[in-house]
Design a protein around this motif. Structure first.
Motif, PDB file in Angstrom:
ATOM      1  N   ARG A  98       0.828  -1.194   0.000  1.00  0.00           N
ATOM      2  CA  ARG A  98       0.000   0.000   0.000  1.00  0.00           C
ATOM      3  C   ARG A  98       0.869   1.253   0.000  1.00  0.00           C
ATOM      4  O   ARG A  98       0.624   2.192  -0.760  1.00  0.00           O
ATOM      5  N   PHE A  99       1.935   1.220   0.834  1.00  0.00           N
ATOM      6  CA  PHE A  99       2.830   2.392   0.910  1.00  0.00           C
ATOM      7  C   PHE A  99       3.448   2.694  -0.447  1.00  0.00           C
ATOM      8  O   PHE A  99       3.389   3.820  -0.949  1.00  0.00           O
ATOM      9  N   PHE A 100       4.008   1.634  -1.090  1.00  0.00           N
ATOM     10  CA  PHE A 100       4.672   1.873  -2.370  1.00  0.00           C
ATOM     11  C   PHE A 100       3.670   2.256  -3.447  1.00  0.00           C
ATOM     12  O   PHE A 100       3.970   3.071  -4.330  1.00  0.00           O
ATOM     13  N   ALA A 101       2.449   1.676  -3.377  1.00  0.00           N
ATOM     14  CA  ALA A 101       1.433   2.023  -4.373  1.00  0.00           C
ATOM     15  C   ALA A 101       1.086   3.499  -4.281  1.00  0.00           C
ATOM     16  O   ALA A 101       1.011   4.206  -5.291  1.00  0.00           O
ATOM     17  N   VAL A 102       0.892   3.997  -3.047  1.00  0.00           N
ATOM     18  CA  VAL A 102       0.546   5.411  -2.883  1.00  0.00           C
ATOM     19  C   VAL A 102       1.710   6.295  -3.327  1.00  0.00           C
ATOM     20  O   VAL A 102       1.532   7.296  -4.029  1.00  0.00           O
ATOM     21  N   LEU A 103       2.931   5.891  -2.950  1.00  0.00           N
ATOM     22  CA  LEU A 103       4.116   6.676  -3.323  1.00  0.00           C
ATOM     23  C   LEU A 103       4.236   6.792  -4.841  1.00  0.00           C
ATOM     24  O   LEU A 103       4.320   7.896  -5.402  1.00  0.00           O
ATOM     25  N   PHE A 104       4.188   5.634  -5.527  1.00  0.00           N
ATOM     26  CA  PHE A 104       4.385   5.667  -6.972  1.00  0.00           C
ATOM     27  C   PHE A 104       3.164   6.237  -7.686  1.00  0.00           C
ATOM     28  O   PHE A 104       3.285   6.829  -8.755  1.00  0.00           O
ATOM     29  N   GLY A 105       1.975   6.070  -7.074  1.00  0.00           N
ATOM     30  CA  GLY A 105       0.800   6.730  -7.645  1.00  0.00           C
ATOM     31  C   GLY A 105       0.959   8.231  -7.635  1.00  0.00           C
ATOM     32  O   GLY A 105       0.630   8.913  -8.608  1.00  0.00           O
ATOM     33  N   PHE A 106       1.504   8.743  -6.540  1.00  0.00           N
ATOM     34  CA  PHE A 106       1.729  10.192  -6.438  1.00  0.00           C
ATOM     35  C   PHE A 106       2.751  10.640  -7.484  1.00  0.00           C
ATOM     36  O   PHE A 106       2.557  11.652  -8.173  1.00  0.00           O
ATOM     37  N   LEU A 107       3.830   9.865  -7.623  1.00  0.00           N
ATOM     38  CA  LEU A 107       4.840  10.205  -8.639  1.00  0.00           C
ATOM     39  C   LEU A 107       4.224  10.164 -10.041  1.00  0.00           C
ATOM     40  O   LEU A 107       4.506  11.019 -10.885  1.00  0.00           O
ATOM     41  N   PHE A 108       3.351   9.178 -10.263  1.00  0.00           N
ATOM     42  CA  PHE A 108       2.676   9.049 -11.560  1.00  0.00           C
ATOM     43  C   PHE A 108       1.825  10.275 -11.843  1.00  0.00           C
ATOM     44  O   PHE A 108       1.793  10.799 -12.961  1.00  0.00           O
ATOM     45  N   LEU A 109       1.144  10.766 -10.771  1.00  0.00           N
ATOM     46  CA  LEU A 109       0.319  11.960 -10.932  1.00  0.00           C
ATOM     47  C   LEU A 109       1.179  13.174 -11.305  1.00  0.00           C
ATOM     48  O   LEU A 109       0.821  13.966 -12.179  1.00  0.00           O
TER      49      LEU A 109
END
Lengths: 175, 100
Positions: A98-109
């Motif tokens: 979950r942590f990495f998903a949110v982190l990379f989702g933010f970077l993707f945004l």
């Protein structure tokens, strides 16, 4: 466009953007799939209102009828057909993922926002005469759909037929 | 007129939420809903471009995307029903037969 109209569009956009975003977050964060589906319907309805603000009344109607109506009812049908109990929702405890998903989702945004920024500034000097852009009414859409895009339109009907047959073949216990 | 960039940013935000849903959730139904969310975000971007450039073509694309989404939902939900019938689970972590 008068000034009140303009303010109205800003108001509608702000409200609908907030509603769509909040409901979308609730879709992916709520535990119960039925509640998720209901929030997804809310997201789709707010997007339909945005389509109206964007001069696309036909698409707004289709969005409500097909998406919020047909597709989501299908979803709810299946969720209730499966008759999941609480324990069958499955474990969702994967803190690291979950942590990495949110982190990379933010970077993707951030990546998407940069791409939008660069892309828009690259054609910043174009001349858009707002008056010359006629509102894309249903007539214009139909004109293009049944002349220029007639072949894709017919293909879409074949695609739907195949989807119907495929869904029945897979979901039926014994043919 | 609300600028094109606002609509595109909203579209990007919704798309990212959809991506997050697929990455974070393990319930296949909710992952499927996240995919629908991403399709909707792309539709919003297309309609915004359509208004900005006065081009109706983009709206035809949205129409076709909705058709594909309907077909995808029908077939995908049929697959989910099959999966549940065979595995008694909608958790993707239980569906690891073809995982390397």
């Amino acid at each position: 466009m008068t000034e009140t109209d303009e303010n109205m569009e800003y108001l509608i956009f702000s409200i609908m953007a907030i509603v769509a975003t909040v409901c979308a977050i609730l879709v992916i964060s709520h535990r119960n799939p039925v509640v998720s589906a209901l929030f997804l319907i809310a997201t789709m309805v707010s997007l339909a209102i945005l389509f109206l603000a964007l001069n696309a009344p036909f698409l707004a109607a289709i969005q409500i009828i097909v998406y919020a109506g047909a597709i989501m009812v299908l979803f709810l049908f299946v969720i209730m057909l499966l008759n999941l109990r609480k324990d069958e929702f499955g474990p969702e405890r994967r803190k690291a993922q979950r942590f990495f998903a949110v982190l990379f989702g933010f970077l993707f945004l951030i990546l998407l926002a940069t791409a939008i920024d660069v892309g828009l500034s690259s054609f910043g000097q174009r001349e858009v005469a707002a008056e010359s852009l006629s509102p894309a009414g249903v007539e214009n859409l139909a004109q293009v759909l049944f002349t220029e895009f007639l072949f894709p339109f017919e293909l879409a009907s074949v695609l739907l037929l195949i989807a119907i047959v495929g869904a029945i073949v897979m979901a039926k216990r014994k043919l | 007129m609300v600028p094109l960039s606002s609509y595109l940013i909203l579209s990007a935000v919704l798309f990212t939420i959809g991506v997050l849903g697929v990455l974070v959730r393990r319930n296949i139904l909710i992952m499927f809903m996240s995919i629908e969310l991403m399709l909707n975000a792309v539709n919003l971007a297309l309609v915004a471009f359509s208004r900005e450039f006065g081009a109706v073509d983009a709206q035809v694309f949205v129409f076709l995307v909705m058709t594909v989404a309907a077909a995808e939902a029908a077939v995908g939900l049929a697959i989910i029903i099959c999966l549940f019938r065979n595995r008694k689970s909608v958790n993707v972590d239980d569906l690891n037969l073809m995982k390397w």
